[in-house]
Structure formats: structure tokens, C-alpha cells
Write an enzyme that holds these catalytic residues in place. Structure first.
Site, PDB file in Angstrom:
ATOM      1  N   ASP A  37     118.877 -17.303   1.434  1.00 47.19           N
ATOM      2  CA  ASP A  37     119.471 -18.778   1.208  1.00 47.19           C
ATOM      3  C   ASP A  37     120.850 -18.965   0.918  1.00 47.19           C
ATOM      4  OD1 ASP A  37     119.023 -21.377   1.913  1.00 47.19           O
ATOM      5  OD2 ASP A  37     117.974 -21.748   0.000  1.00 47.19           O
ATOM      6  N   ASN A  85     112.628 -24.881   9.840  1.00 48.14           N
ATOM      7  CA  ASN A  85     114.281 -25.146  10.214  1.00 48.14           C
ATOM      8  C   ASN A  85     114.659 -25.596  11.477  1.00 48.14           C
ATOM      9  OD1 ASN A  85     115.174 -21.804   8.611  1.00 48.14           O
ATOM     10  ND2 ASN A  85     115.401 -23.718   7.960  1.00 48.14           N
TER      11      ASN A  85
HETATM   12  C1  IPE Z   1     114.444 -20.857   3.536  1.00 47.10           C
HETATM   13  O1  IPE Z   1     115.416 -21.483   3.588  1.00 47.10           O
HETATM   14  C2  IPE Z   1     114.165 -20.308   4.974  1.00 47.10           C
HETATM   15  C3  IPE Z   1     115.019 -19.237   5.510  1.00 47.10           C
HETATM   16  C4  IPE Z   1     115.790 -18.456   4.618  1.00 47.10           C
HETATM   17  C5  IPE Z   1     114.972 -18.917   6.693  1.00 47.10           C
HETATM   18  P1  IPE Z   1     115.648 -23.050   3.639  1.00 47.10           P
HETATM   19  O2  IPE Z   1     117.211 -23.526   3.589  1.00 47.10           O
HETATM   20  O3  IPE Z   1     115.197 -23.529   4.958  1.00 47.10           O
HETATM   21  O4  IPE Z   1     114.574 -23.762   2.626  1.00 47.10           O
HETATM   22  P2  IPE Z   1     114.760 -25.074   1.896  1.00 47.10           P
HETATM   23  O5  IPE Z   1     114.756 -26.079   3.017  1.00 47.10           O
HETATM   24  O6  IPE Z   1     115.806 -25.033   1.177  1.00 47.10           O
HETATM   25  O7  IPE Z   1     113.343 -25.276   1.120  1.00 47.10           O
HETATM   26  C1  IPE Z   2     119.868 -20.020   5.116  1.00 45.84           C
HETATM   27  O1  IPE Z   2     121.006 -20.506   4.772  1.00 45.84           O
HETATM   28  C2  IPE Z   2     119.900 -19.633   6.526  1.00 45.84           C
HETATM   29  C3  IPE Z   2     118.644 -20.328   7.285  1.00 45.84           C
HETATM   30  C4  IPE Z   2     117.859 -20.984   6.718  1.00 45.84           C
HETATM   31  C5  IPE Z   2     118.751 -20.032   8.548  1.00 45.84           C
HETATM   32  P1  IPE Z   2     121.172 -22.037   4.883  1.00 45.84           P
HETATM   33  O2  IPE Z   2     121.639 -22.334   6.170  1.00 45.84           O
HETATM   34  O3  IPE Z   2     119.792 -22.560   4.294  1.00 45.84           O
HETATM   35  O4  IPE Z   2     122.286 -22.573   3.900  1.00 45.84           O
HETATM   36  P2  IPE Z   2     122.342 -23.814   2.824  1.00 45.84           P
HETATM   37  O5  IPE Z   2     120.872 -23.519   2.105  1.00 45.84           O
HETATM   38  O6  IPE Z   2     122.152 -24.847   3.722  1.00 45.84           O
HETATM   39  O7  IPE Z   2     123.541 -23.413   1.903  1.00 45.84           O
HETATM   40 MG    MG Z   3     119.072 -23.209   2.714  1.00 42.84          MG
END
Ligand code: IPE
Ligand code: IPE
Ligand code: MG
Length: 270
Positions: A37, A85
């Protein structure tokens, strides 16, 4: 990368190797699961578009996969794209799907060369045709590999996985090949997409969020959790070594007592 940065990275990697080498293999996690993340926040901090964070995140995937191989880890599970997502804006989704396609094509040869078994969990049918096709090709290319397992969670949601598993078990009961009283924890584990893999011993989440976000809910019941504020694109071998060293110092009791205290309890009883 500037020469100085490369040298600093080499030095940090050497230190990471040395610190993990001190831990006997049996005290290292067999299965590490990672909630990757913070890509978007990393990019924003650098004054870049969110998508640049995803691009950089792929480089971290490569580094961490190699590091796990070096550290003798048997299974690395990576949360790449959750079933939730899809709520993101269309341009980011399009970018993520094309990045995924490029990753699967671009890394295929390296995966085979590194002898990686590849397991993909998540709902394939919800993904674009092209991604499904590249997933299939990658699985086929790695079919003969028998080294470390790389488990990629793509369009994955743990609740959905559990629902699918319940439907599968219910169907077996319905057709009479199984009795409800025969359903046990092994039946459930074996009907999940992770069937055959050991449960994660260590769950890492980057970017500091203290949540699971629908990842491997059944499988992580006794995983040790390690959260770092480091954002995924900045995560590296040294951080992974830190997590493994921390893991090796944890006392896993699985609901019991730690062995020393258990002996005392035993003596008091007799
Ligand atoms: C968790 O990250 C999912 C992945 C790493 C694929 P998210 O960014 O989607 O999680 P939330 O929304 O902060 O819970
Ligand atoms: C994790 O990084 C990747 C996916 C969930 C695809 P994020 O895209 O969630 O990045 P943040 O949490 O918004 O910084
Ligand atoms: Mg995230």
C-alpha cells in the site's frame, strides 16, 4: 540511479543479508504475505501523478521477490489488486490493468529463469480479456518451475473467496459426496484458492494503515503482523530484513503458553 545511491543500496543489501543469515532457516517465516500500500501517496509526495507510484511499485515487487528468494522464503503472496479497487477512477483502473499486462509479459522470462512457481488468486473472469490471457500464459510458462512460490492476488477479495468455497462445499453436500458433519477446517482450507499453500506466518502492510482490507482473512488467523509507515515504492530488502528479524523474535503461542511457562504450569499441576 546515481553511483553514490547504488553504493549505498549495495551496502544496505549486504547488511540485510548479514542480519537475516544469523536467523536459522526454521525461525524465518515460510510464507510472507504483503499488502502493498501507499503507491499513490508516494507519488504525491514526489510531486508526481499517482500512476507513477504504481510504476515504481512494480520495481519494488521485483526487488522484494528477489530478496525473498535470497532469504530462503518458500511463499511470497502479494496483494496486487483488490475486488474493491474497482471503485477507483476509470483512468487509474485502465492504467493499472495495462501495467499488470506489461508486468506479466515483461517479467515472464525472469520468473521462469528464477524457477518461480506462480499462483494467481482472485476472480479472473472480472478482469479484461488481455489480462486473463497474460495470466494464463504466465502460469503455463512457469508450469515446470519448482522453486519459491509467488502468489499474486489479482481482483481478489477474501470474503468472496470464502463465499465461493462455501458454495463449492454446499454443492458437494447436495450431490451426496460429503456429509455436513465431515466439514472441518481442512475442508475449508482445501477449497480456498490458496489450497496447498501453508498459511502466511508474517503479514506485512506498508504505508502505516492498520487494517487487512479483505486480504486472506481465513489464512492469516495466526500470522504475525508487521506494519511499517514506509510507502510501498520506498520499501526495500533492508526493510524486509527488519520485518523478518522482528518476526524471529516474536513468541508465537497459537493460543497456548510459551514453552518455558507451559513447563512451569505442567510442574505446578503435578
Ligand atoms: C489494499 O490497499 C489493497 C491492495 C494493496 C491491492 P487499498 O489502498 O485498496 O486499501 P484501503 O482502501 O486503504 O483499505
Ligand atoms: C497500493 O497503493 C496499490 C493498489 C491498491 C493497487 P495505493 O494506490 O492504494 O496508494 P495509496 O494508498 O492511495 O497511497
Ligand atoms: Mg491504498
Amino acid at each position: 540511479m546515481a553511483e553514490q545511491d547504488t553504493k549505498a543500496k549495495e551496502q544496505a543489501n549486504k547488511q540485510a543479508d548479514a542480519s537475516v543469515a544469523k536467523i536459522p532457516l526454521g525461525q524465518r517465516p515460510k510464507h510472507i504475505a504483503v499488502i502493498m500500500d501507499g503507491n499513490g501517496r508516494w507519488a504525491q509526495q514526489q510531486g508526481l501523478e499517482r500512476i507513477e507510484g504504481h510504476v515504481r511499485g512494480v520495481e519494488t515487487v521485483r526487488d522484494i521477490m528477489n530478496a525473498c528468494n535470497d532469504f530462503g522464503i518458500s511463499v511470497l503472496s502479494l496483494y496486487c489488486f483488490s475486488s474493491e479497487n474497482w471503485k477507483r477512477p476509470e483512468p487509474e483502473l485502465e492504467f493499472l490493468m495495462s501495467l499488470l499486462t506489461r508486468y506479466l509479459i515483461g517479467e515472464r522470462e525472469t520468473l521462469v529463469k528464477n524457477n518461480l512457481r506462480v499462483r494467481i488468486i482472485g476472480r479472473r473472469d472480472g478482469l479484461p480479456e488481455k489480462v486473463q490471457q497474460e495470466i494464463e500464459e504466465t502460469i503455463q510458462a512457469c508450469e515446470e518451475c519448482d522453486g519459491m512460490t509467488l502468489c499474486l492476488a489479482i481482483n481478489y477479495g477474501s470474503r468472496r473467496e470464502i463465499v465461493d468455497s462455501i458454495q463449492d462445499i454446499a454443492q458437494r453436500v447436495k450431490v451426496g459426496v460429503m456429509d455436513p458433519s465431515d466439514i472441518n477446517e481442512t475442508t475449508v482450507s482445501d477449497s480456498l484458492q490458496t489450497a496447498g499453500l501453508p498459511d502466511p506466518d508474517l503479514l506485512i502492510r506498508t504505508s502505516g494503515e492498520l487494517r487487512i482490507s479483505n486480504f486472506l482473512l481465513w489464512q492469516i488467523s495466526y500470522a504475525e503482523i508487521w506494519v511499517t509507515s514506509t510507502l510501498w515504492p520506498a520499501f526495500n530488502k533492508a526493510k524486509l530484513a527488519e520485518a523478518i528479524c522482528d518476526f524471529s523474535r516474536r513468541k508465537r503461542r497459537f493460543g497456548g503458553l510459551d514453552p518455558r511457562k507451559a513447563n512451569v504450569a505442567e510442574e505446578n499441576r503435578s
